[in-house]
Motif scaffolding. Sequence first.
Motif, PDB file in Angstrom:
ATOM      1  N   UNK A  29     -60.026  -0.207  20.861  1.00  0.00           N
ATOM      2  CA  UNK A  29     -59.510  -1.592  21.241  1.00  0.00           C
ATOM      3  C   UNK A  29     -60.402  -2.796  20.168  1.00  0.00           C
TER       4      UNK A  29
ATOM      5  N   UNK B   9     -63.851  -7.380  22.547  1.00  0.00           N
ATOM      6  CA  UNK B   9     -64.200  -8.681  22.476  1.00  0.00           C
ATOM      7  C   UNK B   9     -65.427  -8.823  23.388  1.00  0.00           C
TER       8      UNK B   9
ATOM      9  N   UNK C 285     -64.391 -13.536  26.078  1.00  0.00           N
ATOM     10  CA  UNK C 285     -63.214 -13.603  27.002  1.00  0.00           C
ATOM     11  C   UNK C 285     -63.142 -14.511  28.265  1.00  0.00           C
TER      12      UNK C 285
ATOM     13  N   UNK D  88     -69.560  -4.846  33.477  1.00  0.00           N
ATOM     14  CA  UNK D  88     -68.889  -6.008  34.139  1.00  0.00           C
ATOM     15  C   UNK D  88     -67.841  -5.478  34.975  1.00  0.00           C
TER      16      UNK D  88
ATOM     17  N   UNK E 182     -55.672  -9.885  30.076  1.00  0.00           N
ATOM     18  CA  UNK E 182     -56.715 -10.382  29.094  1.00  0.00           C
ATOM     19  C   UNK E 182     -57.940  -9.467  29.269  1.00  0.00           C
ATOM     20  N   UNK E 183     -58.390  -9.511  30.559  1.00  0.00           N
ATOM     21  CA  UNK E 183     -59.898  -8.590  31.022  1.00  0.00           C
ATOM     22  C   UNK E 183     -59.625  -6.933  30.473  1.00  0.00           C
TER      23      UNK E 183
ATOM     24  N   UNK F 248     -57.545  -5.756  28.504  1.00  0.00           N
ATOM     25  CA  UNK F 248     -57.326  -5.403  26.836  1.00  0.00           C
ATOM     26  C   UNK F 248     -58.606  -5.757  26.264  1.00  0.00           C
ATOM     27  N   UNK F 249     -59.398  -6.676  26.579  1.00  0.00           N
ATOM     28  CA  UNK F 249     -60.884  -6.967  25.937  1.00  0.00           C
ATOM     29  C   UNK F 249     -61.527  -5.801  25.794  1.00  0.00           C
ATOM     30  N   UNK F 250     -61.657  -4.952  26.683  1.00  0.00           N
ATOM     31  CA  UNK F 250     -62.529  -3.859  26.691  1.00  0.00           C
ATOM     32  C   UNK F 250     -63.951  -3.955  26.768  1.00  0.00           C
ATOM     33  N   UNK F 251     -64.181  -5.071  27.351  1.00  0.00           N
ATOM     34  CA  UNK F 251     -65.779  -5.445  27.475  1.00  0.00           C
ATOM     35  C   UNK F 251     -65.952  -5.408  29.088  1.00  0.00           C
ATOM     36  N   UNK F 252     -64.907  -4.840  29.842  1.00  0.00           N
ATOM     37  CA  UNK F 252     -65.347  -4.902  31.319  1.00  0.00           C
ATOM     38  C   UNK F 252     -65.461  -3.179  31.904  1.00  0.00           C
TER      39      UNK F 252
ATOM     40  N   UNK G 151     -57.633  -0.999  26.380  1.00  0.00           N
ATOM     41  CA  UNK G 151     -58.933  -1.443  26.361  1.00  0.00           C
ATOM     42  C   UNK G 151     -59.814  -0.604  27.021  1.00  0.00           C
ATOM     43  N   UNK G 152     -59.469   0.742  27.192  1.00  0.00           N
ATOM     44  CA  UNK G 152     -60.072   1.933  27.859  1.00  0.00           C
ATOM     45  C   UNK G 152     -60.891   1.361  28.991  1.00  0.00           C
TER      46      UNK G 152
END
Lengths: 471, 205
Positions: free
Chosen positions: A348, A351, A356, B79, B120-121, B123-127, B152-153
């Motif tokens: 992906x 980000x 975000x 997160x 968005x959350x 897709x961002x892949x940071x959560x 975003x896995x």
Amino acid sequence: MRWACILFPQLALDAVLRARADADAPLVLLSGSAQRRVLQTMNSAARELGLRSGQSLTAAHAITHAFATAEYDSADIERWHQFLAAWAYRFSSHVSVHYPRALLVEVQSSYSLFGPWPRFEALLRQELTALGFQHRIVVAPNAAAARALVNSHDGLAVNDEQLQKVLAQMPVDRLGLERSAATAFSRMGIRLFGHILTLPRDSIARRFSKEVLMHVDTLLGARHLALDCYAPPDFFDSRIELNFEVESHQALLFPLRRLIADLAAYLAGRDSGVQRFTLHMEHRGRNDTLLPIGLLSIEREPSMLFELTRGRLEQLQLPEPVLALRLIARDLPVFVPEYRELFTERPQQSLPWEQLRERLRARLGDNAVTGLQQQADHRPERAWQTGNQAGQAAATRIQGLRPGWLLNEPVAMQFSGFQILAGPERIESGWWDGGDVRRDYYLLETQSGQLAWGYRRVGDTGPLVLHGWFA
Amino acid sequence: MGAIVALDALLDQRRIWKGRHISTLRSGHPTGNAQLDAMLPSGGWPLAALSEILIQAEGTGELRLLWPMLARLTQAGEKVVLVAPPHVPFAPAWHAAGIDLRHLIIVNTQGTEALWAAEQCLRSGCCGAVLCWPQRANDRAMRRLQVAAESGQTLAFAYRPAEEAVNPSPAALRLLVESATNQLRVLKCRGGIAPVTPVPFAAWH
């Protein structure tokens, strides 16, 4: 320092022409009062019809009617000047709009990025042609000389040694001197700049105003020209007025493509991208139709932006014919190209959380994204607070059952037939800060199997008040 | 049919569909309930996919279902984002469930903006996990969430009313919380047939 001067010989005309699909059709720009319309400028096709600038419109109509007209709008020209400056800002951080209809760009410091001058120049010309602006480019060691040389040269690059020799061949009336001074020189038989240089300075100083000598020194680089550098605006706002009322989407696509290309050029200059922008379609005597466009990720590729906008536009029903198109993009986040690794585990665009969060806040409002904190207080309303994640108080573990959901406002119980599973648990606190609370809390189970948290004020006999759900 | 084909070889070729296919790939995130884990083909919450939790009413244990997983994620420093929760998450209870509140994020919004924010959350892949409460979300919106979770896995959870059970959904896992009988019923699970028998849920109240 090497200054490139890019002159736009027909900026007003190009600005109008680029909004039209047929650039070769005769076009005339008009100025003057409503009683006496005068031809200000025209393209070559119109000139071949025998039209000349300075003619009145009635005289032109006596010759032919086969030309289109548009208004010569100086505010519009100024806007295009600014737009071109924004475009040039991509190539150099020193861009100046000091001279009308011309851009001064400091190019030497950008050679390492865009290659030596011939390649750099080809790039500039290619982009300007794509944008639809005729241009002449000259490079000189100082800005004033570049501006003077571009009056009679195109594609010239002058270094320090050649400067005086090239300038000496310049006709006096092309130097950018005041008109009275230029006329006076030519009447004195002085036709070239080289002749002025042979004159004694004190006699020039005596015969002419002091600006003449100052200009001569500026051209030779002996005196520096103070230039205001261009600073790009923080948002993009561009408008194309259509020359007839447009009812179909098809006819809107050409001006739309122009707008998107302008937006992309502007974004590249700022090294930013766009995620949300709005397309305004102006109607006669009615509010604009708005077409908001939001993207999932930050983009600046013109073809992609155009395809997306086109897809949205085709679904739109226009209530009335469109007179003008306007594109506004206010939120211009930093463009980060998609991050790729050769051997990546997670495919992906990973980000960072900060980015975000900013993206969410930009669209939903500054207070939309919060953390959660526990407060050492027994009153349920005060046992939590929103906050950033910075300082987490060492939370005390409260004995007793607490629900996962707390209602924002306690509500009176609407249902009957519940069963009290536990309670009462008395919460009595806050007499010192005005938020006095004396409640008996119960754990309830409704008939449908929901677990609720309700209370009754101490001394009250009314129905229970619902305050949370054990979700 | 002269040739004799060994049964194992036939099965290994995977050309025969078996009614009760037991997936060997048990990569899911443990739910904290051994019985439920055993029943799901992924062996837990499916990773990089949308799970739908259908509830008949609030207060039927829908949060307790996820708390063990959220606690594990936040303690590992990932997160967890709640997009437009219907009520205030009561900090003492969440804390008592073992959730590290420093890694819990709440996004306050509503309507279609909530779906956008959730997407968005994801897709961002940071959560680590994203929980959302879509209101009147159609099939297309759910599909977007599912695709976002995949790209975003990220673990995605959507709470929806039980009436939605009759509508098809692109979610990888659909769980119905039956509050009257205190049971969990698996309506759909990718990679296997949904088990017929429900899991008792009250047992781990």
